[in-house]
Motif scaffolding. Sequence first.
Motif, PDB file in Angstrom:
ATOM      1  N   ARG A  63      -8.736  -8.023   6.664  1.00  0.00           N
ATOM      2  CA  ARG A  63      -8.443  -6.607   7.267  1.00  0.00           C
ATOM      3  C   ARG A  63      -7.411  -6.466   8.211  1.00  0.00           C
ATOM      4  NH1 ARG A  63     -14.430  -5.045   9.450  1.00  0.00           N
ATOM      5  NH2 ARG A  63     -14.229  -7.160  10.279  1.00  0.00           N
ATOM      6  N   GLU A  64      -6.806  -7.543   8.488  1.00  0.00           N
ATOM      7  CA  GLU A  64      -5.599  -7.535   9.346  1.00  0.00           C
ATOM      8  C   GLU A  64      -4.202  -7.314   8.651  1.00  0.00           C
ATOM      9  OE1 GLU A  64      -6.052  -7.396  12.669  1.00  0.00           O
ATOM     10  OE2 GLU A  64      -8.252  -7.660  12.573  1.00  0.00           O
ATOM     11  N   SER A  65      -4.299  -7.795   7.467  1.00  0.00           N
ATOM     12  CA  SER A  65      -3.393  -7.605   6.336  1.00  0.00           C
ATOM     13  C   SER A  65      -2.986  -6.332   5.859  1.00  0.00           C
ATOM     14  CB  SER A  65      -3.182  -8.834   5.579  1.00  0.00           C
ATOM     15  OG  SER A  65      -3.122  -9.820   6.214  1.00  0.00           O
ATOM     16  N   PRO A  66      -1.802  -5.920   5.641  1.00  0.00           N
ATOM     17  CA  PRO A  66      -1.693  -4.659   4.892  1.00  0.00           C
ATOM     18  C   PRO A  66      -1.976  -4.667   3.520  1.00  0.00           C
ATOM     19  CG  PRO A  66       0.390  -5.215   6.058  1.00  0.00           C
ATOM     20  CD  PRO A  66      -0.574  -6.498   6.200  1.00  0.00           C
ATOM     21  N   LEU A  67      -2.597  -3.510   2.977  1.00  0.00           N
ATOM     22  CA  LEU A  67      -2.796  -3.393   1.713  1.00  0.00           C
ATOM     23  C   LEU A  67      -1.777  -3.928   0.585  1.00  0.00           C
ATOM     24  CD1 LEU A  67      -5.325  -0.806   1.625  1.00  0.00           C
ATOM     25  CD2 LEU A  67      -6.025  -2.771   1.382  1.00  0.00           C
ATOM     26  N   ALA A  68      -2.026  -4.451  -0.690  1.00  0.00           N
ATOM     27  CA  ALA A  68      -1.067  -4.847  -1.465  1.00  0.00           C
ATOM     28  C   ALA A  68      -0.817  -3.523  -2.267  1.00  0.00           C
ATOM     29  CB  ALA A  68      -1.633  -6.018  -2.553  1.00  0.00           C
ATOM     30  N   VAL A  69       0.503  -3.420  -2.561  1.00  0.00           N
ATOM     31  CA  VAL A  69       1.042  -2.389  -3.518  1.00  0.00           C
ATOM     32  C   VAL A  69       1.856  -2.800  -4.423  1.00  0.00           C
ATOM     33  CG1 VAL A  69       0.730  -0.762  -1.587  1.00  0.00           C
ATOM     34  CG2 VAL A  69       2.688  -1.969  -1.996  1.00  0.00           C
ATOM     35  N   ILE A  70       2.158  -1.953  -5.433  1.00  0.00           N
ATOM     36  CA  ILE A  70       2.907  -2.352  -6.566  1.00  0.00           C
ATOM     37  C   ILE A  70       4.239  -1.606  -6.092  1.00  0.00           C
ATOM     38  CG2 ILE A  70       3.533  -2.337  -8.813  1.00  0.00           C
ATOM     39  CD1 ILE A  70       0.420  -1.612  -9.221  1.00  0.00           C
ATOM     40  N   PRO A  71       5.608  -2.558  -5.927  1.00  0.00           N
ATOM     41  CA  PRO A  71       6.815  -1.826  -5.687  1.00  0.00           C
ATOM     42  C   PRO A  71       7.373  -0.804  -6.571  1.00  0.00           C
ATOM     43  CG  PRO A  71       6.786  -4.333  -5.650  1.00  0.00           C
ATOM     44  CD  PRO A  71       5.607  -3.767  -6.155  1.00  0.00           C
ATOM     45  N   GLY A  72       7.810   0.128  -6.117  1.00  0.00           N
ATOM     46  CA  GLY A  72       8.344   1.280  -6.996  1.00  0.00           C
ATOM     47  C   GLY A  72       7.530   2.433  -7.517  1.00  0.00           C
ATOM     48  N   ARG A  73       7.729   2.989  -8.508  1.00  0.00           N
ATOM     49  CA  ARG A  73       7.009   4.004  -9.150  1.00  0.00           C
ATOM     50  C   ARG A  73       6.859   3.940 -10.665  1.00  0.00           C
ATOM     51  NH1 ARG A  73       4.868   7.707  -5.493  1.00  0.00           N
ATOM     52  NH2 ARG A  73       5.539   7.789  -3.372  1.00  0.00           N
ATOM     53  N   PRO A  74       5.969   4.671 -11.056  1.00  0.00           N
ATOM     54  CA  PRO A  74       6.074   4.832 -12.615  1.00  0.00           C
ATOM     55  C   PRO A  74       7.026   5.671 -13.076  1.00  0.00           C
ATOM     56  CG  PRO A  74       3.789   4.993 -11.725  1.00  0.00           C
ATOM     57  CD  PRO A  74       4.681   4.896 -10.599  1.00  0.00           C
ATOM     58  N   CYS A 116      11.069  -2.404 -21.727  1.00  0.00           N
ATOM     59  CA  CYS A 116       9.782  -2.530 -21.012  1.00  0.00           C
ATOM     60  C   CYS A 116       9.783  -1.657 -19.918  1.00  0.00           C
ATOM     61  CB  CYS A 116       9.297  -3.952 -20.639  1.00  0.00           C
ATOM     62  SG  CYS A 116       7.888  -3.763 -19.503  1.00  0.00           S
ATOM     63  N   ALA A 117       8.876  -0.604 -19.848  1.00  0.00           N
ATOM     64  CA  ALA A 117       9.048   0.436 -18.990  1.00  0.00           C
ATOM     65  C   ALA A 117       8.633  -0.136 -17.406  1.00  0.00           C
ATOM     66  CB  ALA A 117       8.186   1.576 -19.366  1.00  0.00           C
ATOM     67  N   PHE A 118       7.999  -1.466 -17.474  1.00  0.00           N
ATOM     68  CA  PHE A 118       7.374  -1.845 -16.316  1.00  0.00           C
ATOM     69  C   PHE A 118       8.562  -2.792 -15.653  1.00  0.00           C
ATOM     70  CE2 PHE A 118       5.005  -5.009 -13.690  1.00  0.00           C
ATOM     71  CZ  PHE A 118       4.411  -4.021 -12.893  1.00  0.00           C
ATOM     72  N   ALA A 119       9.577  -3.179 -16.583  1.00  0.00           N
ATOM     73  CA  ALA A 119      10.691  -3.754 -15.937  1.00  0.00           C
ATOM     74  C   ALA A 119      11.036  -3.571 -14.512  1.00  0.00           C
ATOM     75  CB  ALA A 119      11.783  -4.065 -16.999  1.00  0.00           C
ATOM     76  N   PRO A 120      11.451  -2.374 -14.036  1.00  0.00           N
ATOM     77  CA  PRO A 120      12.207  -1.874 -13.007  1.00  0.00           C
ATOM     78  C   PRO A 120      11.256  -2.311 -11.887  1.00  0.00           C
ATOM     79  CG  PRO A 120      12.538  -0.133 -14.446  1.00  0.00           C
ATOM     80  CD  PRO A 120      11.614  -1.187 -14.994  1.00  0.00           C
ATOM     81  N   ARG A 121       9.911  -2.786 -12.133  1.00  0.00           N
ATOM     82  CA  ARG A 121       8.933  -2.955 -10.878  1.00  0.00           C
ATOM     83  C   ARG A 121       8.341  -4.525 -11.226  1.00  0.00           C
ATOM     84  NH1 ARG A 121       4.333   1.544 -11.435  1.00  0.00           N
ATOM     85  NH2 ARG A 121       4.022   1.061  -8.847  1.00  0.00           N
TER      86      ARG A 121
END
Length: 639
Positions: free
Chosen positions: A567-578, A588-593
């Motif tokens: 709970r002390e660490s920030p939540l994980a996120v996926i860089p960038g946006r779809p 691959c559409a996911f390549a930039p992320r």
Amino acid sequence: MSAPRSRWSAAARTPVGACAGLLLLAVVVLAVLAPVLWGDRASVVDTAALQQGPSDAHLLGTDDLGRDVLFRVLVATRLSLLLAVTATSLGVVLGLVMGTAPSVLPRRAGRLVTSVVNIAVAFPGLLLALFFAVIFGVGATGAVLAIGLAMAPAFARLTQTLSASVAGQDFVAAARTVGVGRIRLLIRHILPNIAEPLAVNATIGAGTSLLAFAGLSFLGLGVQAPDYDWGRLLGEGLGRINLTPAPALAPCAAVIVTGLAFNLFGEAAAALGVRTLPPRSVRHRPLRPPAPGAAGHRTDSEGQPVLAVDDLRVAFPGPAGWTTPVRGVSFAVHPGEAVGVVGESGSGKSLTAMAVSRLVEPPAHVTAQRLEFTGTPLLDTGEKELRLLLGTSLAMVFQDPMSSFNPVMSVGRQLAEVAEHHQGLSRRAAFTRAVDRLRVVHIPAPDRRARQYPHEFSGGMRQRAMIGAGLMGDPRLIIADEPTTALDVTVQRQVLRLLTEVRAERATAILLISHDIAVVARTCDRVLVMYAGRIVEDLPAADPFKAARHPYTRALLAAVPDLGTDRESPLAVIPGRPPEPDQVPEGCAFAPRCPHADDRCRGADPEPVTYTVGHRIACWHPVQDETALVEETTTGGTA
């Protein structure tokens, strides 16, 4: 008390609404009683009192035949009001017919009607009224037809706009899924939900019609002698207004007061929450839909699937060409199988479900090499046969349980509509079955609840009732589009448990769409991971943390917190946006992320291949290490 009745009652209790209501009541009473009480006196000719001014014997003076102006104004109330209401009714009826025609007629005929309405709306109403008055001729009948036809285009445009706003609601889509025909859908589901704003605008339109009718009679195009209305009396009195203004001012005041009463009462009701959307016209460029690309045909060894989808594509026209938010989706759902579809917003999950249910309408274009439900090709079967098939064998559970039900119909009646339409049951028998279905989905006191309206149900009860609506037939497949969104954890568990019970008892297949991959993993047998309109991984749901190989699936799993999350660490996120559907990059559409992307990923889009038995993946560099999740980051992404 129902919502519409309470709205009009509330309007009558406001100062403006009360005054307008009292004025309208007084005008109606006067219209009924005045010809009876003063009709004879208004017709008495007194040659000894020609064109006299106001006096004790004639409070507003006399006309050129010595008839009492006051009595004539009072008696003219009936004809003036009757003609205005008749013209308004004609305009409303014609406007409803033209406004709802595009929803009932074939596409080309509907577009023709819409074009006619758009052209007619461009002309001022008074100009149209004068044009039609010349065509139909002088007299009250011609004036009624002229004003009614002049009012119809604006009312048709309003009806089209309001109908379009309601037609996009989930309860309309649900009614279409169960096979309700276009005319019944219009009468039972769309018109009752737009009746209130239409009634408000009709009330306001009556005031406008009264003024228009007075204008035509004043010009000599309306009521002709020996009949008279306020407009004709105004024309007769205007010639001597400098000598005796009362004969002209009295009918003028009657028109103004009555017109204000109509307008103010309608405005009072509108101010309490009746929303009238501004008219708009949407035009699409004539474009050719893109041809579907080649895709590998998926074979299943488990027998005939309930739903078979191969290379499904959904395209929409736009200013720059066609946009394809669903690109080559292929999967199958077998009897009794639960398949989950996960992915970020905009990945194409719900649109895929809508296309499978035949709820995507033109100008969208749906193509597929194979799209079959219980062995029936959905793209090649007629609408009548499809309504019968989908209405009895396919159930839809939408995301928002409140918008999934028609707010002006009781829950029991909405469920009973399925049995009446497809099983031929009587109204009473269908309602009895609806009560039984509510009991099956664990609605307490189903007899009482069936007579209640959707707003009287809690969110979880509405969702269970929606499942009960699907069980009115014998569904082979239930498509649940995020059925637990906005529900608390306890209610989520109840809804998911109910779906599991239905699946176990009836061998019903389930297609569960969700943002929560953890919920899907606990409920389903397989998980389809969608990204940018494609299925990038199809894997068993038993242990996705170990089975997942696509970097995007790994990233979704890493972003799911659990009891062991620090709970002390920030939540994980996926860089960038779809990517936006019209801006999907090459490769691959996911390549930039993706942290594993290379030039090969950016240059070519990988096709789905079998990784292991029951596991397919579309990735050039699938993750091999079972313990390696995508590196967690806290910047520049979406959770």
